[in-house]
Design an enzyme around this catalytic site. Structure first.
Site, PDB file in Angstrom:
ATOM      1  N   ASP A 157     -36.534 -12.503   6.881  1.00 37.01           N
ATOM      2  CA  ASP A 157     -36.073 -12.636   8.270  1.00 37.01           C
ATOM      3  C   ASP A 157     -36.826 -11.682   9.198  1.00 37.01           C
ATOM      4  O   ASP A 157     -36.316 -11.310  10.256  1.00 37.01           O
ATOM      5  CB  ASP A 157     -34.567 -12.331   8.366  1.00 37.01           C
ATOM      6  CG  ASP A 157     -33.704 -13.415   7.743  1.00 37.01           C
ATOM      7  OD1 ASP A 157     -34.245 -14.461   7.348  1.00 37.01           O
ATOM      8  OD2 ASP A 157     -32.480 -13.207   7.664  1.00 37.01           O
ATOM      9  N   HIS A 212     -35.276  -5.842  11.047  1.00 35.69           N
ATOM     10  CA  HIS A 212     -34.120  -6.736  10.882  1.00 35.69           C
ATOM     11  C   HIS A 212     -33.048  -5.979  10.091  1.00 35.69           C
ATOM     12  O   HIS A 212     -31.894  -5.910  10.489  1.00 35.69           O
ATOM     13  CB  HIS A 212     -34.563  -8.002  10.159  1.00 35.69           C
ATOM     14  CG  HIS A 212     -33.460  -8.962   9.843  1.00 35.69           C
ATOM     15  ND1 HIS A 212     -32.758  -9.635  10.811  1.00 35.69           N
ATOM     16  CD2 HIS A 212     -32.933  -9.367   8.659  1.00 35.69           C
ATOM     17  CE1 HIS A 212     -31.847 -10.422  10.232  1.00 35.69           C
ATOM     18  NE2 HIS A 212     -31.933 -10.275   8.922  1.00 35.69           N
ATOM     19  N   HIS A 215     -29.093  -9.231   2.869  1.00 33.52           N
ATOM     20  CA  HIS A 215     -28.134 -10.146   3.506  1.00 33.52           C
ATOM     21  C   HIS A 215     -27.715 -11.256   2.540  1.00 33.52           C
ATOM     22  O   HIS A 215     -28.529 -11.756   1.757  1.00 33.52           O
ATOM     23  CB  HIS A 215     -28.723 -10.741   4.791  1.00 33.52           C
ATOM     24  CG  HIS A 215     -28.684  -9.789   5.939  1.00 33.52           C
ATOM     25  ND1 HIS A 215     -29.484  -9.922   7.053  1.00 33.52           N
ATOM     26  CD2 HIS A 215     -27.937  -8.672   6.149  1.00 33.52           C
ATOM     27  CE1 HIS A 215     -29.225  -8.934   7.893  1.00 33.52           C
ATOM     28  NE2 HIS A 215     -28.305  -8.159   7.367  1.00 33.52           N
ATOM     29  N   HIS A 238     -35.799 -19.160   7.383  1.00 37.82           N
ATOM     30  CA  HIS A 238     -34.897 -20.039   8.138  1.00 37.82           C
ATOM     31  C   HIS A 238     -35.676 -21.086   8.934  1.00 37.82           C
ATOM     32  O   HIS A 238     -36.805 -20.832   9.363  1.00 37.82           O
ATOM     33  CB  HIS A 238     -34.047 -19.231   9.135  1.00 37.82           C
ATOM     34  CG  HIS A 238     -33.023 -18.352   8.497  1.00 37.82           C
ATOM     35  ND1 HIS A 238     -31.753 -18.786   8.194  1.00 37.82           N
ATOM     36  CD2 HIS A 238     -33.088 -17.051   8.100  1.00 37.82           C
ATOM     37  CE1 HIS A 238     -31.066 -17.780   7.646  1.00 37.82           C
ATOM     38  NE2 HIS A 238     -31.856 -16.717   7.574  1.00 37.82           N
ATOM     39  N   HIS A 243     -34.394  -8.777   1.468  1.00 37.75           N
ATOM     40  CA  HIS A 243     -33.391  -7.852   2.019  1.00 37.75           C
ATOM     41  C   HIS A 243     -32.006  -8.270   1.531  1.00 37.75           C
ATOM     42  O   HIS A 243     -31.860  -9.313   0.913  1.00 37.75           O
ATOM     43  CB  HIS A 243     -33.476  -7.767   3.547  1.00 37.75           C
ATOM     44  CG  HIS A 243     -33.117  -9.019   4.285  1.00 37.75           C
ATOM     45  ND1 HIS A 243     -33.838 -10.186   4.180  1.00 37.75           N
ATOM     46  CD2 HIS A 243     -32.104  -9.292   5.149  1.00 37.75           C
ATOM     47  CE1 HIS A 243     -33.292 -11.108   4.960  1.00 37.75           C
ATOM     48  NE2 HIS A 243     -32.231 -10.610   5.556  1.00 37.75           N
ATOM     49  N   ASP A 251     -27.121 -14.357   2.745  1.00 33.19           N
ATOM     50  CA  ASP A 251     -27.832 -15.640   2.710  1.00 33.19           C
ATOM     51  C   ASP A 251     -29.231 -15.500   2.086  1.00 33.19           C
ATOM     52  O   ASP A 251     -30.033 -16.433   2.121  1.00 33.19           O
ATOM     53  CB  ASP A 251     -27.917 -16.267   4.110  1.00 33.19           C
ATOM     54  CG  ASP A 251     -28.698 -15.426   5.100  1.00 33.19           C
ATOM     55  OD1 ASP A 251     -28.495 -14.197   5.139  1.00 33.19           O
ATOM     56  OD2 ASP A 251     -29.525 -15.997   5.834  1.00 33.19           O
ATOM     57  N   HIS A 252     -29.513 -14.330   1.485  1.00 33.73           N
ATOM     58  CA  HIS A 252     -30.788 -14.127   0.777  1.00 33.73           C
ATOM     59  C   HIS A 252     -30.584 -13.712  -0.679  1.00 33.73           C
ATOM     60  O   HIS A 252     -31.500 -13.846  -1.482  1.00 33.73           O
ATOM     61  CB  HIS A 252     -31.645 -13.093   1.520  1.00 33.73           C
ATOM     62  CG  HIS A 252     -31.998 -13.549   2.899  1.00 33.73           C
ATOM     63  ND1 HIS A 252     -33.247 -14.011   3.229  1.00 33.73           N
ATOM     64  CD2 HIS A 252     -31.236 -13.683   4.011  1.00 33.73           C
ATOM     65  CE1 HIS A 252     -33.234 -14.398   4.499  1.00 33.73           C
ATOM     66  NE2 HIS A 252     -32.031 -14.207   4.993  1.00 33.73           N
TER      67      HIS A 252
HETATM   68 FE    FE Z   1     -31.211 -14.752   6.832  1.00 33.80          FE
HETATM   69 ZN    ZN Z   2     -31.087 -11.520   7.261  1.00 32.02          ZN
END
Ligand code: FE
Ligand code: ZN
Length: 257
Positions: free
Chosen positions: A137, A113, A56, A175, A54, A58-59
């Site tokens: 996530d 998410h 985001h 995570h 996805h 942090d990905h």
């Molecule tokens: Fe994340």
């Molecule tokens: Zn995420």
């Protein structure tokens, strides 16, 4: 195919898939590029694919720098994420298949998410090996992702898809949230003896700073409250008889936990 777990940011995991025969690698959700580049140099492997779950940051934060180093790399993501994943070239939908080395992953559309989230599932190569699930996530060890863009109904369907995979599936979530997740799980499923055991085990692992990812889907099915919306104990804990409402209330409680 070997899966190598790399740590990034405060609690992200990046997964490097390595095929030593062809000396190629793919990366799942590169939050940042540095640890990936370092490991690739160490392995002397060429990066051929980025599998994003996805959009985001942090990905996908490492996408651009990885593309710079490996201009031939192909960037995969969900079709609904068009315009949100840097460098995305392949737009995947439920049921699509992607190849890496000698393995084929099945794409699962798992909104909730985010509205575009996908997961990658590699069925076992041989009958005594585990399958590998890269679920971003959507599901965590002992928990699930927050609902930023999706509804409880969507998330129940998405987690239902993941839950229906074989027990012997390794869950590579993005995570390290397991300890906090299990602390919450115990507040709503306190009589679950396996959950109690798992919590004690995870507490020991984390006190030694060891990773709790991957987990095993069989264990998730028995201890993760967000896969257990039809269990009487959980329905009782949130005072509902409806699976989606049970899930929604659990998720709401976890948001405030
Ligand atoms: Fe994340
Ligand atoms: Zn995420």
């Amino acid at each position: 195919m070997q899966v190598i777990r790399l740590e990034a940011l405060s609690d992200n995991y990046i997964f490097l898939l390595h095929d030593s025969q062809q000396n190629i690698a793919a990366v799942v959700d590169p939050a940042v590029a540095e640890p990936v580049l370092r490991k690739l140099a160490e392995l002397k492997a060429e990066l051929v694919a980025i599998f994003n779950t996805h959009h985001h940051h942090d990905h996908v934060g490492g996408n651009q720098q990885l593309i710079k180093h490996f201009p031939q790399v192909i960037v995969y993501g969900g079709s609904e994420d068009q315009g949100r994943i840097p460098g995305q070239q392949v737009f995947l939908q439920q049921g699509d298949r992607v190849l890496f080395a000698h393995r084929t992953a099945e794409v699962l559309f798992v909104p909730g998410h985010t509205r575009a989230h996908i997961a990658y599932y590699f069925p076992p190569a041989t009958s005594d090996e585990p399958g590998e699930l890269f679920c971003g996530d959507t599901m965590f060890a002992g928990g699930c992702g927050r609902l930023f863009e999706g509804t409880p109904t969507q998330m129940v369907a998405s987690l239902g898809k993941l839950r229906s995979l074989p027990d012997n599936t390794r869950v590579w979530c993005a995570h390290e949230y397991t300890l906090k997740n299990l602390q919450f799980a115990l507040t709503v499923d306190s009589d679950n003896a396996e959950l109690q055991r798992r919590y004690t085990e995870v507490k020991t692992y984390r006190s030694r700073k060891e990773a709790t990812v991957p987990s095993l889907l069989a264990i998730e099915k028995r201890t993760n409250p967000f896969l257990r919306w039809e269990q009487p104990a959980l329905q009782l804990a949130v005072n509902s008889r409806d699976p989606v409402q049970t899930f929604a209330r659990l998720r709401g409680m976890k948001d405030r936990f």
